[in-house]
Design an enzyme around this catalytic site. Structure first.
Site, PDB file in Angstrom:
ATOM      1  N   CYS A 200      -1.383 -30.311  84.791  1.00 30.29           N
ATOM      2  CA  CYS A 200      -2.003 -30.699  86.058  1.00 30.29           C
ATOM      3  C   CYS A 200      -1.871 -29.525  87.025  1.00 30.29           C
ATOM      4  CB  CYS A 200      -1.268 -31.925  86.595  1.00 30.29           C
ATOM      5  SG  CYS A 200      -1.683 -32.390  88.278  1.00 30.29           S
TER       6      CYS A 200
ATOM      7  N   HIS B 110     -10.426 -31.228  85.441  1.00 27.47           N
ATOM      8  CA  HIS B 110     -11.723 -31.871  85.233  1.00 27.47           C
ATOM      9  C   HIS B 110     -12.881 -30.876  85.243  1.00 27.47           C
ATOM     10  CE1 HIS B 110      -9.627 -35.621  86.084  1.00 27.47           C
ATOM     11  NE2 HIS B 110     -10.714 -36.312  85.876  1.00 27.47           N
TER      12      HIS B 110
ATOM     13  N   CYS C  85      -8.847 -26.929  88.280  1.00 23.17           N
ATOM     14  CA  CYS C  85      -8.594 -28.373  88.148  1.00 23.17           C
ATOM     15  C   CYS C  85      -9.051 -28.764  86.756  1.00 23.17           C
ATOM     16  CB  CYS C  85      -9.368 -29.152  89.211  1.00 23.17           C
ATOM     17  SG  CYS C  85      -9.290 -30.946  89.004  1.00 23.17           S
TER      18      CYS C  85
ATOM     19  N   TYR D 264      -3.052 -36.759  91.923  1.00 28.01           N
ATOM     20  CA  TYR D 264      -1.995 -36.046  92.634  1.00 28.01           C
ATOM     21  C   TYR D 264      -2.573 -35.127  93.722  1.00 28.01           C
ATOM     22  CZ  TYR D 264       1.631 -37.160  89.099  1.00 28.01           C
ATOM     23  OH  TYR D 264       2.539 -37.775  88.272  1.00 28.01           O
TER      24      TYR D 264
ATOM     25  N   GLU E 197     -15.727 -38.352  86.920  1.00 29.39           N
ATOM     26  CA  GLU E 197     -15.284 -39.658  86.420  1.00 29.39           C
ATOM     27  C   GLU E 197     -16.402 -40.697  86.498  1.00 29.39           C
ATOM     28  OE1 GLU E 197     -11.336 -40.571  87.910  1.00 29.39           O
ATOM     29  OE2 GLU E 197     -10.551 -39.008  86.608  1.00 29.39           O
TER      30      GLU E 197
ATOM     31  N   ASP F 259       0.057 -34.804  82.804  1.00 30.36           N
ATOM     32  CA  ASP F 259      -0.963 -34.670  83.842  1.00 30.36           C
ATOM     33  C   ASP F 259      -0.933 -35.932  84.695  1.00 30.36           C
ATOM     34  OD1 ASP F 259      -3.304 -33.603  85.183  1.00 30.36           O
ATOM     35  OD2 ASP F 259      -4.476 -35.106  84.122  1.00 30.36           O
ATOM     36  N   SER F 260      -1.610 -35.883  85.852  1.00 31.19           N
ATOM     37  CA  SER F 260      -1.702 -37.069  86.694  1.00 31.19           C
ATOM     38  C   SER F 260      -2.541 -38.171  86.044  1.00 31.19           C
ATOM     39  CB  SER F 260      -2.321 -36.694  88.037  1.00 31.19           C
ATOM     40  OG  SER F 260      -3.587 -36.109  87.836  1.00 31.19           O
TER      41      SER F 260
END
Lengths: 273, 273
Positions: B76, B189, B187, B45, B155, B13-14
């Protein structure tokens, strides 16, 4: 070494943010040519380690030297915080970051000796503003606050949005509680939400824009080194832009914040440097 | 070529987001060993070009091959959208992205044939979900919406915050207006703010978590290729983690979302690959 005073100034940033610095150089030092590099393939720097930011900055310096610049402005606060000392050692041309010029003016402006700093996690975590402010005046108390949502909010274009106002109110509350009378906008994107920050902090708080102070400092530095452009030569493209990714998107954004249409933007492979 | 069925699965993943995929593999395929790579030096990314994401993915594939993995999961969404086809051609081991498994389940779930997709600018701009959904059922209408503030909000840790609710309400409004009955969380997240998304979209909308669907699909793929681990060997570290920056921060985050404490995280220079 003989440096050509009519060579361009190199300016670099992790992406588009440093254009706020380039813009101030264009306004305040109109005779200077500029080579700008934005590291759009690896943006942002604010959430990366010192070691990585130094490595990236060294690659960029090698690229800018190849462009035969006479001086370098590190227009990125995180790179200025993490990498300036390390890269200065390798260089025989003048180099300038955005931290020191902002800190110098903030130290001169504050009356109650309580200065606030806002920036990325990397910049704030580095403690570099505190270091410089204390150097100018050991009595200054520094209150720093990381504002990681400001850059994505600016890049989303929500400059005058209620969400941005709410986020800013929350981030800035602890600086208001500390009664700072001067606030350093320690990230190149922040001048773009200056009015929101001004409304929250109030007219009594002096907002320091390091982009502007850095342009003035660059002028003094070039003069001192006898490197101010004599402005005799005419060039078709006094401002050249390089990026590591998404040249078209960069060009569009640059044209929206600079006072003229950006003609030439070229993508290069920065990892090769 | 003979592939060792007891070799680890490579997951990349990024950054940290792909850990939500690794977690589902651990839960659903407990006999499998994992080598995880997070490109924390170049994250994210989602705002980079196809060409750059392909180049980064190729470097990571070279690193994972060196680790002798038996299969690769592109955890990702942006890399799955931009790079999967390009890198599949270079490979003689199975490779799987997160787009197709999510699209397959969404196509099976929707009743009114109106499917929503949320993701980064890169993923949404690629139109890849539409491509796959139309492949499964040409009658499906796809409504995609980029949500660039979700990752920084997650985040920042503002998972159940009024700001996140307001941002999500705004992003999701046009998907509600389109009356989608199925929504792909495109995504890595986004599963972490699943409850906020659920509250806004309502119980009537089926939320598809590609991380979970990808783990199941991986199991089917390994079985089909006769590559499921026989689970006979015992190893001290069945899960190994590599990053390109900030190994300690990664370890802390990984330990907070995985069901055990992460012992080994190692930093490597991915630009050398």
């Amino acid at each position: 070494m003989d440096i050509d005073r009519n060579a361009p100034v190199g300016v670099f940033d992790s992406g588009v943010g440093g254009l706020t610095v380039a813009r101030e150089i264009m306004r305040n030092l109109p005779a200077e040519k500029i080579v700008y590099f934005g590291d759009t393939a690896r943006v942002p720097y604010g959430n990366k380690s010192r070691e990585t930011v130094i490595r990236y900055s060294r690659q960029i310096i090698r690229f800018l030297r190849e462009q035969k610049v006479k001086a370098i402005v590190v227009a990125c606060n995180t790179a200025s915080a993490f990498a300036l000392d390390a890269i200065r050692d390798d260089l025989d041309i003048p180099i300038l970051g955005v931290i020191e010029p902002g800190a110098k003016v903030a130290a001169a402006q504050t009356r109650n000796k309580r200065v606030g700093v806002i920036g990325t996690l990397g910049t704030v975590g580095s403690g570099i503003h505190r270091e410089y402010l204390k150097k100018y005046d050991p009595d200054i108390q520094v209150f720093a606050k990381a504002c990681p949502l400001f850059v994505p909010l600016v890049e989303e274009g929500w400059l005058h949005d209620p969400v941005t106002v709410e986020v800013a109110s929350r981030y800035l509350k602890e600086l208001q509680d500390k009664n700072v009378d001067t606030l350093i906008l320690g990230c190149t994107h922040y001048p773009l939400i200056r009015s929101t920050i001004r409304n929250i902090m109030g007219e009594g708080v002096c907002l320091v824009n390091p982009a502007y102070e850095t342009a003035l400092e660059l002028g003094r530095l070039l003069e001192e080194k006898n490197l101010l452009s004599t402005g005799t030569q005419q060039e078709e493209f006094p401002y050249r832009f390089y990026v590591s990714d998404l040249a078209d998107e960069f060009k569009a954004f640059a044209s929206s914040i600079l006072p003229y249409d950006v003609e030439m933007t070229q993508k290069i492979d920065i990892e090769k440097y």
